[in-house]
Scaffold this active site. Structure first.
Site, PDB file in Angstrom:
ATOM      1  N   ASN A 265      35.639  40.737  43.428  1.00  0.00           N
ATOM      2  CA  ASN A 265      35.826  40.593  41.985  1.00  0.00           C
ATOM      3  C   ASN A 265      37.246  40.988  41.628  1.00  0.00           C
ATOM      4  OD1 ASN A 265      33.181  39.827  41.548  1.00  0.00           O
ATOM      5  ND2 ASN A 265      32.509  41.845  40.887  1.00  0.00           N
TER       6      ASN A 265
ATOM      7  N   ARG B 233      29.235  37.208  44.640  1.00  0.00           N
ATOM      8  CA  ARG B 233      29.846  37.663  45.898  1.00  0.00           C
ATOM      9  C   ARG B 233      28.864  37.585  47.060  1.00  0.00           C
ATOM     10  NH1 ARG B 233      31.930  43.370  44.440  1.00  0.00           N
ATOM     11  NH2 ARG B 233      29.986  43.237  43.293  1.00  0.00           N
TER      12      ARG B 233
END
Length: 103
Positions: free
Chosen positions: A49, A31
């Site tokens: 996620n 990320r």
């Protein structure tokens, strides 16, 4: 140095990328990698996620810049292992201010 911002160009076409990244992509800095890559390119959107172990990416910007983001998603960070990226393009909503990680 001023960061490139495609939104300042009135004649630049904007698209929306919706992508799902499969593989070893959680717990490896994926990320943060996506946020840095997208922010540096001046894209708007988010990364997060998903409960199934994938990573969801939504980004808006010029098609060529989104192409470069998809190529980066396919590589991923050194600690990860990308198996595949599923993506689609839509019309941009224009609803993003910057690029963020969603939790």
């Amino acid at each position: 140095m001023k960061r490139f911002d495609w939104r300042e160009e009135t004649d630049v076409k904007s698209e929306r990328l919706e992508a799902t990244v499969h593989g070893v992509v959680q717990g490896v800095g994926f990320r943060a990698f996506v946020r840095r890559t997208a922010s540096d390119a001046g894209l708007g959107g988010f990364v997060r996620n998903r409960p199934d172990g994938t990573v969801e990416v939504v980004a808006e910007g010029p098609p060529e810049t989104l192409d470069a983001l998809v190529a980066a998603l396919e590589r991923g960070p050194a600690a990860g292992r990308v198996e595949r990226v599923e993506s689609r393009r839509l019309d941009a909503s224009g609803g993003f201010e910057g690029f963020s990680i969603r939790y």
